[in-house]
Design a protein around this motif. Structure first.
Motif, short mmCIF file in Angstrom:
data_model
loop_
_atom_site.label_atom_id
_atom_site.label_comp_id
_atom_site.label_asym_id
_atom_site.label_seq_id
_atom_site.Cartn_x
_atom_site.Cartn_y
_atom_site.Cartn_z
N PHE A 289 -72.60 -13.62 -10.28
CA PHE A 289 -71.36 -13.19 -10.93
C PHE A 289 -70.54 -14.40 -11.38
O PHE A 289 -70.04 -14.43 -12.51
N PHE A 290 -70.42 -15.42 -10.54
CA PHE A 290 -69.70 -16.63 -10.92
C PHE A 290 -70.35 -17.28 -12.15
O PHE A 290 -69.66 -17.73 -13.07
N ALA A 291 -71.69 -17.33 -12.17
CA ALA A 291 -72.39 -17.90 -13.31
C ALA A 291 -72.13 -17.09 -14.57
O ALA A 291 -71.97 -17.64 -15.67
N SER A 292 -72.05 -15.77 -14.43
CA SER A 292 -71.78 -14.90 -15.57
C SER A 292 -70.38 -15.14 -16.12
O SER A 292 -70.17 -15.17 -17.34
N VAL A 293 -69.41 -15.33 -15.24
CA VAL A 293 -68.04 -15.63 -15.67
C VAL A 293 -68.03 -16.92 -16.50
O VAL A 293 -67.41 -16.99 -17.58
N THR A 294 -68.73 -17.93 -16.02
CA THR A 294 -68.78 -19.20 -16.74
C THR A 294 -69.39 -19.02 -18.13
O THR A 294 -68.86 -19.54 -19.12
N GLU A 295 -70.50 -18.27 -18.22
CA GLU A 295 -71.16 -18.08 -19.51
C GLU A 295 -70.26 -17.30 -20.48
O GLU A 295 -70.21 -17.62 -21.67
N HIS A 296 -69.56 -16.30 -19.99
CA HIS A 296 -68.66 -15.52 -20.85
C HIS A 296 -67.54 -16.41 -21.39
O HIS A 296 -67.13 -16.28 -22.55
N LEU A 297 -67.02 -17.29 -20.55
CA LEU A 297 -65.95 -18.19 -20.99
C LEU A 297 -66.46 -19.17 -22.05
O LEU A 297 -65.78 -19.42 -23.05
N LEU A 298 -67.63 -19.73 -21.82
CA LEU A 298 -68.21 -20.64 -22.81
C LEU A 298 -68.43 -19.94 -24.15
O LEU A 298 -68.16 -20.50 -25.21
N GLU A 299 -68.87 -18.69 -24.09
CA GLU A 299 -69.07 -17.92 -25.32
C GLU A 299 -67.74 -17.68 -26.02
O GLU A 299 -67.63 -17.78 -27.25
N SER A 300 -66.69 -17.36 -25.26
CA SER A 300 -65.38 -17.09 -25.83
C SER A 300 -64.79 -18.34 -26.48
O SER A 300 -64.19 -18.27 -27.56
N LEU A 301 -64.97 -19.50 -25.84
CA LEU A 301 -64.34 -20.73 -26.33
C LEU A 301 -65.14 -21.41 -27.44
O LEU A 301 -64.58 -22.19 -28.21
N GLY A 302 -66.43 -21.14 -27.52
CA GLY A 302 -67.25 -21.71 -28.59
C GLY A 302 -67.22 -23.23 -28.59
O GLY A 302 -67.42 -23.88 -27.56
N SER A 303 -66.92 -23.81 -29.73
CA SER A 303 -66.96 -25.27 -29.87
C SER A 303 -65.79 -25.97 -29.17
O SER A 303 -65.76 -27.20 -29.11
#
Length: 310
Positions: A289-303
């Motif tokens: 779940f923690f890893a999923s949160v990180t991936e979602h944030l990276l996707e939201s922030l993009g570059s």
């Protein structure tokens, strides 16, 4: 008799060094907070706090009590959790802290993802600025938090650096299209609304302004993120902030964003957890779940974000 409420209140005051600010963070009226501390001092027959014009400092007795109080509050929380588990309650509680910008980006989706990915774990979200999340963890109130600015080790807290994020200039909508980028000097030349002095973003801006001998015009301070956004929407100030803090207004066209091209202020996101905390029975699911949160944030922030080590 000393009670747990008094200990929590005392720890809260000791960590911020100011009764007024502690009352705000603890969501309790200042007179009631002061009364509890006076009763605690009377019970112990010693002075714990020295009051001065800028706040309070701990006496030697106060320093000792702070150490013991943190330990007591953690033991109480551990006992509550262990007794519930022994009683056959299969539902574990994960109390997780998030900053306002992360909450705005992911908020409700996190609860859905947690229910689907951790069916035997109940997720409780706590929203606070990073320094507030760190203080809450030191009080034993959080199992984990996604927070910024913990760049130096802190006793009793384990930290994992996740990614580095650029801050951006958030501005009122203009009649003419704005350039996609500005220089740091141009960004700092605006009248700015920022959070208080303890907020990491303001500390970053002050350090950048000093390093490059640039002016810094913070004309408004607001601990409330909605109040900051409202001032920018009204056109009375701009703000240098995380993209997520203004994500809805940017999506709906109420605010404009410009990246800082030459020396963008950056902050690092950490996953923090109490040191030596017992593992969850469903620890693998929690880690996923923690890893999923990180991936979602990276996707939201993009570059705007770059994974640490990449």
């Amino acid at each position: 008799m000393i009670n747990l409420r008094q200990l929590r209140y005392f720890v809260g005051i000791a960590e911020v060094g100011n009764i007024t600010k502690a009352a705000e963070q603890l969501n309790v009226a200042q007179p009631a907070l002061g009364l509890q501390i006076r009763q605690l001092e009377q019970n112990l027959q010693t002075e714990l706090l020295l009051r001065h014009s800028r706040g309070v400092v701990l006496t030697q007795a106060g320093e000792l009590l702070l150490e013991r109080a943190r330990r007591i509050l953690k033991e109480v929380e551990d006992a509550r959790r262990d007794v519930k588990a022994l009683a056959g309650n299969d539902q574990e509680m994960l109390t997780m802290g998030l900053t306002p910008s992360i909450m705005l980006q992911l908020g409700p989706d996190l609860l859905i993802d947690a229910k689907n990915g951790m069916p035997s774990v109940s997720l409780s979200l706590v929203e606070e600025l990073s320094h507030g999340l760190i203080a809450a963890m030191e009080r034993g109130e959080l199992n984990a938090a996604f927070a910024y600015g913990i760049d130096q080790p802190r006793p009793g807290i384990e930290r994992t650096a996740l990614f580095e994020e650029e801050l951006v200039l958030i501005r009122p909508i203009a009649d003419e299209p704005l350039p996609e980028t500005v220089t740091l000097a141009e960004a700092l030349n605006h009248d700015l609304v920022q959070a208080g002095e303890r907020d990491m973003v303001q500390q970053l801006l002050k350090a950048a302004a000093e390093k490059f001998s640039l002016p810094l015009r913070i004309v408004y301070e607001a601990q409330s993120v909605p109040a900051m956004r409202a001032l920018v929407v009204r056109g009375v100030a701009a703000s240098i902030m995380p993209y997520g803090t203004a994500i809805e207004e940017l999506r709906t066209g109420k605010l404009a964003m410009q990246r800082i091209s030459d020396q963008p202020p950056k902050r690092t996101l950490y996953l923090i957890r109490p040191g030596n905390a017992p593992a969850f029975r469903q620890q693998e699911a929690v880690d996923r779940f923690f890893a999923s949160v990180t991936e979602h944030l990276l996707e939201s922030l993009g570059s705007l974000a770059r994974r640490v080590g990449s």
